[in-house]
Design an enzyme around this catalytic site. Sequence first.
Site, mmCIF file in Angstrom:
data_model
loop_
_atom_site.group_PDB
_atom_site.id
_atom_site.type_symbol
_atom_site.label_atom_id
_atom_site.label_comp_id
_atom_site.label_asym_id
_atom_site.label_seq_id
_atom_site.Cartn_x
_atom_site.Cartn_y
_atom_site.Cartn_z
ATOM 1 N N GLU A 32 40.472 10.475 55.931
ATOM 2 C CA GLU A 32 40.582 9.574 57.081
ATOM 3 C C GLU A 32 41.175 8.223 56.701
ATOM 4 O O GLU A 32 40.854 7.648 55.669
ATOM 5 C CB GLU A 32 39.201 9.376 57.722
ATOM 6 C CG GLU A 32 38.612 10.677 58.240
ATOM 7 C CD GLU A 32 37.458 10.478 59.202
ATOM 8 O OE1 GLU A 32 37.199 9.331 59.605
ATOM 9 O OE2 GLU A 32 36.812 11.473 59.557
ATOM 10 N N ASP A 33 42.031 7.741 57.577
ATOM 11 C CA ASP A 33 42.520 6.359 57.546
ATOM 12 C C ASP A 33 43.267 6.013 56.262
ATOM 13 O O ASP A 33 43.048 4.947 55.681
ATOM 14 C CB ASP A 33 41.351 5.383 57.740
ATOM 15 C CG ASP A 33 40.687 5.504 59.088
ATOM 16 O OD1 ASP A 33 40.816 6.564 59.717
ATOM 17 O OD2 ASP A 33 40.015 4.552 59.516
ATOM 18 N N CYS A 71 42.190 8.089 65.245
ATOM 19 C CA CYS A 71 41.677 9.425 64.970
ATOM 20 C C CYS A 71 41.617 10.368 66.164
ATOM 21 O O CYS A 71 42.173 11.474 66.121
ATOM 22 C CB CYS A 71 40.311 9.335 64.300
ATOM 23 S SG CYS A 71 39.080 8.376 65.184
ATOM 24 N N ASP A 232 44.633 11.533 58.164
ATOM 25 C CA ASP A 232 44.612 11.724 59.628
ATOM 26 C C ASP A 232 45.397 10.660 60.401
ATOM 27 O O ASP A 232 45.640 10.818 61.596
ATOM 28 C CB ASP A 232 43.192 11.865 60.161
ATOM 29 C CG ASP A 232 42.394 10.570 60.186
ATOM 30 O OD1 ASP A 232 42.777 9.610 59.493
ATOM 31 O OD2 ASP A 232 41.372 10.519 60.894
ATOM 32 N N HIS A 233 45.812 9.576 59.765
ATOM 33 C CA HIS A 233 46.762 8.585 60.290
ATOM 34 C C HIS A 233 46.886 7.514 59.225
ATOM 35 O O HIS A 233 46.339 7.663 58.127
ATOM 36 C CB HIS A 233 46.318 7.999 61.642
ATOM 37 C CG HIS A 233 44.928 7.452 61.667
ATOM 38 N ND1 HIS A 233 44.565 6.294 61.036
ATOM 39 C CD2 HIS A 233 43.796 7.931 62.246
ATOM 40 C CE1 HIS A 233 43.271 6.069 61.219
ATOM 41 N NE2 HIS A 233 42.773 7.050 61.942
#
Length: 621
Positions: A32-33, A71, A232-233
């Site tokens: 994530e992130d 997200c 995820d980004h």
Amino acid sequence: MFVLALFSGPATTLFAADSENTRPNVLWITSEDNGPHLGCYGDTYADTPHIDKLASRGTIYLNCWSNAPVCAPARTTLITGMYPTCLGAEHMRSMVKLPKQFLMYPQYLREAGYYCTNNSKEDYNVAKSGKVWDDSSRKAHWKNRKPGQPFFAVFNHTISHESKIRNRPHTLVHDPAKARVPAYHPDTPEVRHDWAQYYDRITEMDALVGKNLKELAEAGLADDTIIFYYGDHGSGMPRSKRWPYNSGLQVPLVIYIPPKFRNLASSDYQTDGESDRLVSFVDFAPTLLSLAGIEPPKHMQGYAFLGQHQTKPQDYLFGFRGRMDERYDLVRSVRNKRYVYIRNYMPHKEYGQYLNYMFQTPTTQVWKRMYDEGKLVPPQTYFWETKPAEELYDLQSDQDEVHNLVGSDKHLNVLNELREAQHQKLLAIRDLGFMPEAEIHRLADGRAPYLVGHNSQLYPMPEILAMADLASSRKPHCEAELLAGLKNSNDVVRYWAAMGFLIRGQQAVQQAAPQLRAALQDSSKSVRCIAAEALGRYGNQQDVQAGVKTLLSLSNLNKDGLYVAMLALNGLDKLGPEKTASVQDQIAKLPLKNDKIDRRLQNYVTRLVERIQEQQQQNEK
């Protein structure tokens, strides 16, 4: 080193794939992130040995976008293989229905005999219909499948999430003095600490990826499993996460295809290789189905880039930004291999609108404080100011995306190319983001908003897009067209016409004051909100009073619904504490909760009310 075992582990175990099984297992490891801040992407500050080793056995994708820079919308793109903008699902933590015939990709895999697990985050903006996963929990694991059954498994790691780069105390491992500070951030100890801690978390995430790979190897499944690792980004640092720049959308993607399944690879796949192919999250579901030998359904909007049903490379990637938590915005972006184009449809809003969650990061706090104190110079000032209608950046020479080339004659051809590509994509997918969120839910009335978007009577897309383009362009001398728009029979056209006056500011609003006053009684509550904000910000004293009264009357989520209330409260906040001082007691009495609202949205009205009250208190000091 245990990652080496991934490619030399035991040949068989209880759960090893049947040697006669021609269908691959697929393992997705997600984090994530985080952007491509990894050693294998040439980042010498990063310490990521396990992912780097995986990359040495497979291929890294240099141009992968998450489509959304946050997200829930990004994960919606993944699970559906569709752009959330056409589903009414672009907004952060919204919840809408899919058309009944549209399944989520694990459902197609399960129909084909795959055992599908997700460990464990979902966070979709679309409601599940029927059984999606065999197991979606913190205990979900491929090892629980039947002997010989092919599996698809997701393991999601949260250690690199935005919340983990700002929690204190934290003893830094990476030297903050060696951190690269992007041109848009001020170079302060707080900023350097956050960047260094971000890289520390990436190293911790890399160790978790290593454990996933080791477990697979020790089970003897390395030769039977295609592996994806991706973020995820973009990074959780401000102006990356939540913004559809390349910095917010570019993610690392590493894919390993074992030799027995190399027939499923594309021509650009190679061991220890790099691919400059343009791929994005909307392509992942079709690609996964293609690897499993399943022809992607026609409603999926992505393009398979591996497997039996792979397609030719695409020329563009597309990104989007809608409501972020409690704040509304509308941005679309597109890139080719070199340039990124950004279209701001609400340019009157600052980039860095106050978001409660984002402002918990030390970098955000010191950055805004320095701006307010006049201690910054461009490009560090841009984030706290209003936006141009269009932006164009050369990613080859300007990785921080701070030198806007829209006015450059030299870049006129690429500007027109990307502008047209973006415009055609909106029309092709019938982007619903131009409809106010409250209108989406009102017209859908419990049905899938996708159906509303494909009803040309309810959603005349070309007409709406033309008004949105005009309204947001800041083009002068178009008051007559905007006034005509205020009389249009379609609610969304009227909404954008009112927005056009708000965007243009005081002179335009005062010229259209009689028509905007009439719009305070519009049948659409969303139109009323925008007209009230315009009059409240730029009208005479009576207009201000009428604007405040209208916005306050629409701020009750139990009476007018969550999405109208959020739009109205955003308007009241923009009017400022002096204009809303007389209604502060009434604002304080507004309902903050409604048990019928999705729990993920429960705090947004509370945050807006608290922010308005906080601004009033600061003004009174």
